[in-house]
Design a protein around this motif. Structure first.
Motif, PDB file in Angstrom:
ATOM      1  N   LYS A   1      72.768  14.279 -11.117  1.00  0.00           N
ATOM      2  CA  LYS A   1      73.949  14.978 -10.621  1.00  0.00           C
ATOM      3  C   LYS A   1      74.739  14.555  -9.357  1.00  0.00           C
ATOM      4  O   LYS A   1      76.100  14.473  -8.653  1.00  0.00           O
ATOM      5  CB  LYS A   1      74.312  16.559 -10.772  1.00  0.00           C
ATOM      6  CG  LYS A   1      73.243  17.411  -9.732  1.00  0.00           C
ATOM      7  CD  LYS A   1      72.957  18.513 -10.500  1.00  0.00           C
ATOM      8  CE  LYS A   1      71.787  19.278  -9.733  1.00  0.00           C
ATOM      9  NZ  LYS A   1      71.987  20.623 -10.164  1.00  0.00           N
ATOM     10  N   ASN A   2      73.381  14.075  -8.797  1.00  0.00           N
ATOM     11  CA  ASN A   2      73.681  13.515  -6.954  1.00  0.00           C
ATOM     12  C   ASN A   2      72.955  12.353  -6.712  1.00  0.00           C
ATOM     13  O   ASN A   2      71.934  12.449  -7.305  1.00  0.00           O
ATOM     14  CB  ASN A   2      74.625  15.137  -6.057  1.00  0.00           C
ATOM     15  CG  ASN A   2      73.020  15.966  -6.010  1.00  0.00           C
ATOM     16  OD1 ASN A   2      71.994  14.954  -5.949  1.00  0.00           O
ATOM     17  ND2 ASN A   2      73.230  16.743  -5.899  1.00  0.00           N
ATOM     18  N   ARG A   3      73.347  12.205  -5.642  1.00  0.00           N
ATOM     19  CA  ARG A   3      72.598  10.995  -5.245  1.00  0.00           C
ATOM     20  C   ARG A   3      71.296  11.312  -4.802  1.00  0.00           C
ATOM     21  O   ARG A   3      70.004  10.590  -4.958  1.00  0.00           O
ATOM     22  CB  ARG A   3      72.573  10.500  -3.753  1.00  0.00           C
ATOM     23  CG  ARG A   3      72.616   9.015  -3.043  1.00  0.00           C
ATOM     24  CD  ARG A   3      72.845   8.246  -2.546  1.00  0.00           C
ATOM     25  NE  ARG A   3      72.159   7.453  -1.708  1.00  0.00           N
ATOM     26  CZ  ARG A   3      71.038   6.801  -1.296  1.00  0.00           C
ATOM     27  NH1 ARG A   3      70.600   8.248  -0.509  1.00  0.00           N
ATOM     28  NH2 ARG A   3      70.871   5.531  -0.893  1.00  0.00           N
ATOM     29  N   GLU A   4      70.750  12.884  -4.584  1.00  0.00           N
ATOM     30  CA  GLU A   4      69.487  13.234  -4.444  1.00  0.00           C
ATOM     31  C   GLU A   4      68.921  13.492  -5.285  1.00  0.00           C
ATOM     32  O   GLU A   4      67.781  12.720  -5.827  1.00  0.00           O
ATOM     33  CB  GLU A   4      69.147  14.330  -3.121  1.00  0.00           C
ATOM     34  CG  GLU A   4      70.283  13.999  -1.579  1.00  0.00           C
ATOM     35  CD  GLU A   4      71.582  14.025  -1.600  1.00  0.00           C
ATOM     36  OE1 GLU A   4      72.717  14.785  -2.439  1.00  0.00           O
ATOM     37  OE2 GLU A   4      71.788  13.504  -0.399  1.00  0.00           O
ATOM     38  N   GLU A   5      69.265  13.813  -6.495  1.00  0.00           N
ATOM     39  CA  GLU A   5      68.675  14.121  -7.650  1.00  0.00           C
ATOM     40  C   GLU A   5      68.500  12.952  -8.686  1.00  0.00           C
ATOM     41  O   GLU A   5      67.302  12.324  -8.983  1.00  0.00           O
ATOM     42  CB  GLU A   5      69.245  14.961  -8.248  1.00  0.00           C
ATOM     43  CG  GLU A   5      68.592  15.942 -10.252  1.00  0.00           C
ATOM     44  CD  GLU A   5      70.181  16.119 -10.789  1.00  0.00           C
ATOM     45  OE1 GLU A   5      70.601  15.654 -12.158  1.00  0.00           O
ATOM     46  OE2 GLU A   5      70.374  17.699 -10.442  1.00  0.00           O
TER      47      GLU A   5
END
Length: 100
Positions: free
Chosen positions: A46-50
């Motif tokens: 859902k985002n870059r970190e994930e």
């Protein structure tokens, strides 16, 4: 660098956010005249970190024996502070010591 030879073990990662494109398998012999990409790992989140966390998990789960692969290279990139802070450019590999 990847290498030619016989793949003796090929256990690919899976799970949510992971897709593998490959035709390789345990027992497959990679000739010396091959396209060096024997598998393509695609991850999302859902985002870059994930997405980075999913990529780390998938690379840790990926088991290939019998040949050399670029898995350790990609694992090192995913641990690099400049990459993690999204502070990189086209000179990234030249500027960083990725294979420490």
């Amino acid at each position: 660098m990847p290498s030619a030879g016989k793949i003796t073990e090929f256990l690919q990662p899976g799970g949510f956010g992971v897709r593998m494109d490959t035709a390789s398998y345990a027992g497959y012999v990679i000739p010396p005249y091959y396209d060096s990409m024997i598998a393509k790992l695609i991850v999302h989140g859902k985002n870059r970190e994930e997405a980075v966390a999913t990529a780390k998990r998938a690379l840790d789960e990926f088991q290939i024996s019998g040949i050399d692969t670029t898995i350790p290279f990609h694992q090192n990139i995913l641990l690099n502070n400049a990459f993690l802070s999204n502070d990189y450019n086209t000179n990234f590999l030249a500027e960083q010591d990725i294979m420490k």
